[in-house]
Write a protein that holds these residues in place. Structure first.
Motif, PDB file in Angstrom:
ATOM      1  N   ARG A  29     -24.803   6.608  -9.773  1.00 12.77           N
ATOM      2  CA  ARG A  29     -24.212   5.711  -8.965  1.00 12.77           C
ATOM      3  C   ARG A  29     -24.870   4.256  -9.570  1.00 12.77           C
ATOM      4  NH1 ARG A  29     -22.233   3.616  -4.433  1.00 12.77           N
ATOM      5  NH2 ARG A  29     -23.229   2.058  -3.145  1.00 12.77           N
ATOM      6  N   ARG A  30     -25.835   3.973 -10.014  1.00 17.42           N
ATOM      7  CA  ARG A  30     -26.381   2.789 -10.657  1.00 17.42           C
ATOM      8  C   ARG A  30     -25.466   2.445 -11.757  1.00 17.42           C
ATOM      9  NH1 ARG A  30     -30.655  -0.303  -9.493  1.00 17.42           N
ATOM     10  NH2 ARG A  30     -31.922   0.351  -7.838  1.00 17.42           N
ATOM     11  N   ARG A  31     -25.067   3.301 -12.581  1.00 15.22           N
ATOM     12  CA  ARG A  31     -24.215   3.090 -13.929  1.00 15.22           C
ATOM     13  C   ARG A  31     -22.843   2.598 -13.352  1.00 15.22           C
ATOM     14  NH1 ARG A  31     -24.398   6.913 -18.568  1.00 15.22           N
ATOM     15  NH2 ARG A  31     -23.215   5.164 -19.712  1.00 15.22           N
ATOM     16  N   LEU A  36     -18.657  -4.330 -13.947  1.00 19.18           N
ATOM     17  CA  LEU A  36     -17.627  -5.278 -13.555  1.00 19.18           C
ATOM     18  C   LEU A  36     -16.403  -4.652 -12.891  1.00 19.18           C
ATOM     19  CD1 LEU A  36     -18.376  -8.339 -13.486  1.00 19.18           C
ATOM     20  CD2 LEU A  36     -16.790  -8.333 -15.189  1.00 19.18           C
ATOM     21  N   GLY A  37     -16.228  -4.989 -11.609  1.00 14.79           N
ATOM     22  CA  GLY A  37     -14.958  -4.496 -11.045  1.00 14.79           C
ATOM     23  C   GLY A  37     -14.918  -3.405 -10.074  1.00 14.79           C
ATOM     24  N   THR A  38     -16.462  -3.181  -9.603  1.00 17.48           N
ATOM     25  CA  THR A  38     -16.672  -1.992  -8.760  1.00 17.48           C
ATOM     26  C   THR A  38     -16.739  -2.498  -7.369  1.00 17.48           C
ATOM     27  OG1 THR A  38     -19.023  -1.776  -9.483  1.00 17.48           O
ATOM     28  CG2 THR A  38     -17.531  -0.597 -10.667  1.00 17.48           C
ATOM     29  N   PHE A  39     -16.749  -1.480  -6.416  1.00 14.67           N
ATOM     30  CA  PHE A  39     -16.897  -1.794  -4.967  1.00 14.67           C
ATOM     31  C   PHE A  39     -16.989  -0.453  -4.195  1.00 14.67           C
ATOM     32  CE2 PHE A  39     -12.431  -2.057  -5.295  1.00 14.67           C
ATOM     33  CZ  PHE A  39     -12.032  -1.107  -4.123  1.00 14.67           C
ATOM     34  N   ASP A  40     -17.972  -0.607  -3.253  1.00 15.67           N
ATOM     35  CA  ASP A  40     -18.066   0.522  -2.269  1.00 15.67           C
ATOM     36  C   ASP A  40     -16.731   0.837  -1.519  1.00 15.67           C
ATOM     37  OD1 ASP A  40     -20.673   1.087  -2.907  1.00 15.67           O
ATOM     38  OD2 ASP A  40     -21.427  -0.212  -1.491  1.00 15.67           O
ATOM     39  N   CYS A  41     -16.212   1.888  -1.565  1.00 16.61           N
ATOM     40  CA  CYS A  41     -14.846   2.344  -0.858  1.00 16.61           C
ATOM     41  C   CYS A  41     -15.004   3.784  -0.331  1.00 16.61           C
ATOM     42  CB  CYS A  41     -13.703   2.248  -1.967  1.00 16.61           C
ATOM     43  SG  CYS A  41     -12.351   2.441  -1.543  1.00 16.61           S
ATOM     44  N   SER A  42     -14.645   3.889   0.853  1.00 17.15           N
ATOM     45  CA  SER A  42     -14.368   5.265   1.188  1.00 17.15           C
ATOM     46  C   SER A  42     -12.971   5.586   1.316  1.00 17.15           C
ATOM     47  CB  SER A  42     -15.026   5.338   2.603  1.00 17.15           C
ATOM     48  OG  SER A  42     -16.553   4.992   2.563  1.00 17.15           O
ATOM     49  N   VAL A  43     -12.669   7.087   1.360  1.00 20.03           N
ATOM     50  CA  VAL A  43     -11.422   7.491   1.328  1.00 20.03           C
ATOM     51  C   VAL A  43     -11.276   8.630   2.419  1.00 20.03           C
ATOM     52  CG1 VAL A  43      -9.573   8.562  -0.142  1.00 20.03           C
ATOM     53  CG2 VAL A  43     -11.090   6.723  -1.056  1.00 20.03           C
ATOM     54  N   TRP A  51     -14.449  11.061   6.239  1.00 19.48           N
ATOM     55  CA  TRP A  51     -14.534  10.249   5.385  1.00 19.48           C
ATOM     56  C   TRP A  51     -15.154  10.593   4.041  1.00 19.48           C
ATOM     57  CZ3 TRP A  51     -11.656   5.979   4.921  1.00 19.48           C
ATOM     58  CH2 TRP A  51     -11.000   5.220   6.377  1.00 19.48           C
ATOM     59  N   ALA A  52     -14.719  10.386   2.885  1.00 21.60           N
ATOM     60  CA  ALA A  52     -15.486  10.539   1.655  1.00 21.60           C
ATOM     61  C   ALA A  52     -16.166   9.187   1.096  1.00 21.60           C
ATOM     62  CB  ALA A  52     -14.699  11.247   0.625  1.00 21.60           C
ATOM     63  N   LEU A  53     -17.268   9.152   0.903  1.00 16.85           N
ATOM     64  CA  LEU A  53     -17.883   7.991   0.515  1.00 16.85           C
ATOM     65  C   LEU A  53     -18.020   7.782  -1.335  1.00 16.85           C
ATOM     66  CD1 LEU A  53     -21.356   8.161   2.585  1.00 16.85           C
ATOM     67  CD2 LEU A  53     -19.093   6.946   2.850  1.00 16.85           C
ATOM     68  N   GLY A  54     -17.747   6.658  -1.717  1.00 16.41           N
ATOM     69  CA  GLY A  54     -17.328   6.559  -2.954  1.00 16.41           C
ATOM     70  C   GLY A  54     -17.554   5.152  -3.502  1.00 16.41           C
ATOM     71  N   VAL A  55     -17.426   5.044  -4.715  1.00 16.51           N
ATOM     72  CA  VAL A  55     -17.268   3.721  -5.644  1.00 16.51           C
ATOM     73  C   VAL A  55     -15.762   3.620  -6.154  1.00 16.51           C
ATOM     74  CG1 VAL A  55     -18.364   2.453  -7.329  1.00 16.51           C
ATOM     75  CG2 VAL A  55     -19.766   3.626  -5.749  1.00 16.51           C
ATOM     76  N   TRP A  65     -11.362   6.184  -8.407  1.00 18.31           N
ATOM     77  CA  TRP A  65     -12.276   6.379  -7.253  1.00 18.31           C
ATOM     78  C   TRP A  65     -13.412   7.383  -7.472  1.00 18.31           C
ATOM     79  CZ3 TRP A  65     -13.340  10.262  -3.759  1.00 18.31           C
ATOM     80  CH2 TRP A  65     -14.119   9.895  -2.549  1.00 18.31           C
ATOM     81  N   TYR A  66     -14.608   7.025  -7.454  1.00 10.05           N
ATOM     82  CA  TYR A  66     -15.729   8.069  -7.747  1.00 10.05           C
ATOM     83  C   TYR A  66     -16.364   8.615  -6.562  1.00 10.05           C
ATOM     84  CZ  TYR A  66     -14.994   6.418 -12.536  1.00 10.05           C
ATOM     85  OH  TYR A  66     -14.568   5.890 -13.653  1.00 10.05           O
ATOM     86  N   ARG A  67     -16.600   9.873  -6.385  1.00  6.89           N
ATOM     87  CA  ARG A  67     -17.222  10.356  -5.044  1.00  6.89           C
ATOM     88  C   ARG A  67     -18.847   9.848  -5.388  1.00  6.89           C
ATOM     89  NH1 ARG A  67     -15.697  13.852  -1.346  1.00  6.89           N
ATOM     90  NH2 ARG A  67     -13.923  14.557  -2.577  1.00  6.89           N
ATOM     91  N   THR A  68     -19.154   9.397  -4.437  1.00  4.97           N
ATOM     92  CA  THR A  68     -20.812   9.298  -4.319  1.00  4.97           C
ATOM     93  C   THR A  68     -21.762  10.195  -4.874  1.00  4.97           C
ATOM     94  OG1 THR A  68     -20.621   7.416  -3.044  1.00  4.97           O
ATOM     95  CG2 THR A  68     -22.837   8.335  -3.038  1.00  4.97           C
ATOM     96  N   PHE A  69     -21.550  11.409  -3.894  1.00  9.53           N
ATOM     97  CA  PHE A  69     -22.417  12.586  -4.325  1.00  9.53           C
ATOM     98  C   PHE A  69     -21.793  13.760  -5.132  1.00  9.53           C
ATOM     99  CE2 PHE A  69     -23.587  10.808  -0.151  1.00  9.53           C
ATOM    100  CZ  PHE A  69     -24.709  10.476  -0.265  1.00  9.53           C
ATOM    101  N   SER A  70     -21.751  13.191  -6.443  1.00 11.02           N
ATOM    102  CA  SER A  70     -21.113  14.164  -7.301  1.00 11.02           C
ATOM    103  C   SER A  70     -21.849  13.833  -8.776  1.00 11.02           C
ATOM    104  CB  SER A  70     -19.704  13.822  -7.614  1.00 11.02           C
ATOM    105  OG  SER A  70     -19.189  14.523  -8.796  1.00 11.02           O
ATOM    106  N   LEU A  71     -21.976  14.682  -9.462  1.00 12.71           N
ATOM    107  CA  LEU A  71     -22.342  14.490 -10.928  1.00 12.71           C
ATOM    108  C   LEU A  71     -21.218  14.227 -12.108  1.00 12.71           C
ATOM    109  CD1 LEU A  71     -25.104  17.133 -10.812  1.00 12.71           C
ATOM    110  CD2 LEU A  71     -25.397  14.630 -10.428  1.00 12.71           C
ATOM    111  N   SER A  72     -19.950  14.198 -11.600  1.00  9.93           N
ATOM    112  CA  SER A  72     -18.961  14.140 -12.658  1.00  9.93           C
ATOM    113  C   SER A  72     -18.824  12.719 -13.325  1.00  9.93           C
ATOM    114  CB  SER A  72     -17.834  14.799 -11.993  1.00  9.93           C
ATOM    115  OG  SER A  72     -16.737  14.540 -12.861  1.00  9.93           O
ATOM    116  N   PRO A  73     -18.660  12.700 -14.631  1.00 11.49           N
ATOM    117  CA  PRO A  73     -18.592  11.296 -15.157  1.00 11.49           C
ATOM    118  C   PRO A  73     -17.120  10.823 -14.891  1.00 11.49           C
ATOM    119  CG  PRO A  73     -18.502  12.966 -16.759  1.00 11.49           C
ATOM    120  CD  PRO A  73     -18.697  13.573 -15.547  1.00 11.49           C
TER     121      PRO A  73
END
Length: 144
Positions: A29-31, A36-43, A51-55, A65-73
Motif C-alpha cells: 500500500r505504501r508503494r 503520483l496520481g493515486t487516491f483512495d477509492c472504494s468500488v 464496498w471493496a476498499l482500494g487505491v 484499481w488495486y484492492r487494499t487487502f491483496s498481495l498482487s502487484p
C-alpha cells in the motif's frame, strides 16, 4: 508435554505467517500510494451492499484499481478512459457512510455496459473529473 510444544510451535508459525502477510500488505500500500496520481477509492457493484476498499491510479488511457487487502502487484480492475461514463454523483448515505472513507462522494459510473459505483473524496473527484475531461479528441467522455 510434547503435544503442547507442537501446538505452540504451530500457533507461533501461524502468527508469524499472519504478521509477514500484514507487513507485505502495508508495504504494498505504501508503494502504491507513494506514486503520483493515486487516491483512495472504494468500488461497489450496484445491487450489492459490499464496498471493496482500494487505491486507484491514473494511467494514460485507463484507471487502475488495486484492492487494499491483496498481495498482487497487478490491478484488480482496470477501467478504460474512453469506456468510462459518469452518470451521477452524490454524497454517501445511510450504511454507505460506515463502509467508505469519511465525507466520501459516491460516483455512479458505467464502464462499457457494466454499472459500478466509486467512492472517493471530493478532492479526488475533482481530479477524476479533470482526468476524464482531458481525454484526447475523439473520445466521447461524459462527466456528470
Amino acid at each position: 508435554m510434547r503435544e503442547l510444544l507442537l501446538s505452540l510451535e504451530v500457533a507461533g508459525a501461524c502468527a508469524l505467517v499472519a504478521l509477514v502477510c500484514l507487513v507485505l500488505v502495508v508495504v504494498r500500500r505504501r508503494r502504491l500510494t507513494g506514486r503520483l496520481g493515486t487516491f483512495d477509492c472504494s468500488v461497489r457493484q450496484p445491487g450489492t451492499r459490499r464496498w471493496a476498499l482500494g487505491v486507484a491510479r491514473y494511467e494514460t488511457d485507463r484507471l487502475d484499481w488495486y484492492r487494499t487487502f491483496s498481495l498482487s502487484p497487478r490491478p484488480s480492475r482496470s477501467f478504460a478512459r474512453g469506456a468510462l461514463d459518469v452518470t451521477r454523483r452524490r454524497d454517501a448515505e445511510g450504511h454507505e457512510r460506515l463502509a467508505v472513507q469519511p465525507d466520501a462522494l459516491v460516483v455512479e459510473c458505467r464502464h462499457g455496459g457494466e454499472q459500478l459505483e466509486l467512492a472517493m473524496s471530493t478532492d479526488a473527484y475533482t481530479g477524476f473529473a479533470s482526468w476524464l475531461e482531458s481525454a484526447p479528441p475523439g473520445q466521447n467522455v461524459n462527466v456528470a
